[in-house]
Design an enzyme around this catalytic site. Structure first.
Site, PDB file in Angstrom:
ATOM      1  N   PHE A 254       0.806  -1.222   0.000  1.00 29.13           N
ATOM      2  CA  PHE A 254       0.000   0.000   0.000  1.00 29.13           C
ATOM      3  C   PHE A 254       0.836   1.268   0.000  1.00 29.13           C
ATOM      4  CE2 PHE A 254       0.795  -0.334   4.593  1.00 29.13           C
ATOM      5  CZ  PHE A 254       1.074   0.976   4.923  1.00 29.13           C
TER       6      PHE A 254
ATOM      7  N   LYS B   9      -1.126  -7.147  -9.100  1.00 26.77           N
ATOM      8  CA  LYS B   9      -2.090  -7.204  -8.005  1.00 26.77           C
ATOM      9  C   LYS B   9      -1.739  -6.083  -7.044  1.00 26.77           C
ATOM     10  CE  LYS B   9      -3.039  -8.279  -4.246  1.00 26.77           C
ATOM     11  NZ  LYS B   9      -3.625  -7.449  -3.131  1.00 26.77           N
TER      12      LYS B   9
ATOM     13  N   CYS C  43       9.898   0.726   3.758  1.00 22.89           N
ATOM     14  CA  CYS C  43      10.848  -0.267   4.248  1.00 22.89           C
ATOM     15  C   CYS C  43      12.251   0.296   4.361  1.00 22.89           C
ATOM     16  CB  CYS C  43      10.833  -1.491   3.343  1.00 22.89           C
ATOM     17  SG  CYS C  43      11.335  -1.163   1.642  1.00 22.89           S
TER      18      CYS C  43
END
Length: 502
Positions: A166, A190, A298
């Site tokens: 996201f 996806k 991250c």
């Protein structure tokens, strides 16, 4: 980040009260309605429902793979110099629609305007690299013996897929599909069900750029769609970006289905600050690395390792953090549940004896009282055994751990199971070199808080931050998205014989 368990019960159709219609899959060059299960898409800045996304599953994946498989023969047979012409046109469209695409990221994710547009600019850079692949992905040829030639050619794999998180609705998809498609593959994307709007606009712009139908497809959904992608026999390779727990599961499922998998997981990045560091550079760099994208990346610097006498830098950093304005300098986190989890982690650290220097709990933005805001938070005197020092928080929270010397700081970084990034702020080349050599991380920064390499250097961590071989961007991605064919030829009988020509 993307969760394999993030399914929700069907939402009630709110019709015209939503600013966007129901999200649709994109299959074979056309939008395709989903259903019957949907999940609300929520603007984190306001808490308002802005659309609904279909929770697709195996049948939707099957349709997308079939469309991609039909498109593969023609697309893979197209010369690479012709394939990349699509991406030259697509890059121009991204530049033309920069503001619109940035606003869409802000609406579905909550990023402040500057960060949202910076994300789209990075997508443009990634697309630009794909345009260079005719020069980067050259084959090799050598006369290996008298009259004998060996050649290496790179060929596309077939239908490939990416499962995205996201936190970067535009940038992370561009880590994969431009290179994969330019190299001759066809693609199934996806997106995260939490931020599905950007993917639809990307598909429209690719069609406008001239990409043939079926080369790029989008399937929306949660766990069922992820599992279907991992296990579908028609998909040759899968990338994933998200949490380490889910990265491991995707890697296991995908490799069990005999496909290539590159799964990027979470991180707990350490930034070491030495007493000799430039105070302004160190304080500003660490703060930006912690708070940028509201810490939802991250590569966020979530642990500052303050070595010896560094109070002057800590004080400067805390003062700058207090001056930041929530809603202007820092956007919301992705969900109310994320806000509650992050604030609970701060409270747990405080109750465990850590000292909260800057407290971002209970942040409220006037006019957006229902938004999911957490302000920049700086916590000092954190012990290495505390959860906030060990586990990924994924919010604008900096835990400061104190050490006596650099060796202790590096040992602390090495003890983390993750290995995305490590940085050091220092004016000493020797200390910088020692950190470069000993840090257990795939990306290391010297006076850089977020050491993300620029193209063509690839992005990729170590340890529990990455599962699989190769890298997801840059030169490292070429090998992942292709297979090598080796050809040996001999034409002239006069060449004689040797061990290579018999």
């Amino acid at each position: 980040m993307t969760s394999i368990d993030s399914l929700a019960a069907p939402a009630q159709d709110r019709g015209a009260t939503r600013p966007h219609p129901d999200v649709r899959h994109w299959i074979g060059g056309q939008p395709v309605a989903g259903g019957p299960r949907f999940q609300d898409v929520v603007n984190p800045s306001t808490g308002a429902v802005i659309s609904r996304v279909p929770l697709g599953g195996a049948p939707d994946v099957e349709l997308a793979v079939a469309a991609a498989a039909r498109a593969f023969p023609g697309w893979s047979a197209t010369p690479i110099k012709e394939r990349v012409q699509v991406f030259y046109r697509y890059k121009a469209l991204l530049e033309l629609h920069l503001s619109e695409l940035g606003a869409l990221v802000t609406e579905e994710h909550g990023k402040v305007k500057s960060e949202a547009e910076a994300e789209v600019l990075k997508a443009i850079e990634l697309t630009e690299f794909a345009c260079s692949l005719p020069q980067m992905a050259l084959g090799e040829v050598m006369e290996v013996s008298r009259g004998v030639e060996c050649r290496l050619e790179r060929h596309p794999l077939g239908v490939v897929a990416a499962i995205n998180p996201f936190n970067f609705p535009s940038m992370v998809p561009h880590w994969t599909f431009p290179n994969a498609i330019a190299l001759g593959n066809t693609f199934v994307l996806k997106p995260s069900e939490q931020v599905p709007l950007s993917a639809g606009r990307i598909a429209e712009l690719l069609r406008e750029a001239g990409l043939p139908d079926g080369v790029f497809n989008v399937v929306h959904g949660g766990r069922e769609a992820v599992e279907a992608i991992c296990e579908h026999p028609g998909i040759q390779a899968v990338t994933f970006v998200g949490s380490t727990v889910v990265a491991k599961e995707v890697y296991r499922r995908g490799t069990a289905a005999l496909k290539r998998v590159l799964a990027l997981g979470g991180a707990k990045n350490h930034v070491i600050v030495m007493p000799d560091a430039d105070p302004e550079m160190a304080a500003g760099g660490v703060l930006a690395a912690m708070s940028g994208c509201t810490g939802q990346r991250c590569m966020a610097a979530s642990v500052m390792v303050a070595v010896s006498e560094t109070d002057h830098i800590v004080d400067r950093l805390a003062a700058q953090a207090r001056a930041m304005v929530v809603g202007r300098d820092v956007g919301p986190v992705i969900t109310r549940q994320a806000k509650e989890r992050i604030e609970a982690a701060i409270t747990e650290a405080e109750q465990g004896g850590a000292r909260v220097l800057v407290d971002g709990r209970n942040a409220v933005v006037p006019g957006k009282e229902q938004g999911f805001y957490v302000g920049p938070t700086v916590i000092d005197q954190v012990r290495p055994d505390m959860r906030i020092a060990r586990e990924e928080v994924f919010g604008p929270v900096l835990a400061i751990v104190r050490t006596r010397d650099l060796d202790e700081a590096i040992a602390l970084e090495n003890a983390s199971p993750y290995g995305n990034a490590a940085s050091i702020f220092t004016e000493s080349g020797g200390l910088a070199r020692r950190t470069m050599e000993r840090a257990s991380a795939g990306m290391v920064g010297i006076n850089v808080g977020v050491p993300v390499p620029r193209e063509p250097f690839p992005f990729g961590g170590w340890n529990d931050s990455k599962f699989g071989v190769g890298d997801i961007t840059g030169r490292g991605s070429i090998e992942f998205w292709t297979k090598a064919k080796k050809i040996t030829t001999k034409w002239n009988r006069e060449a004689g014989t040797s061990w290579m020509s018999k």
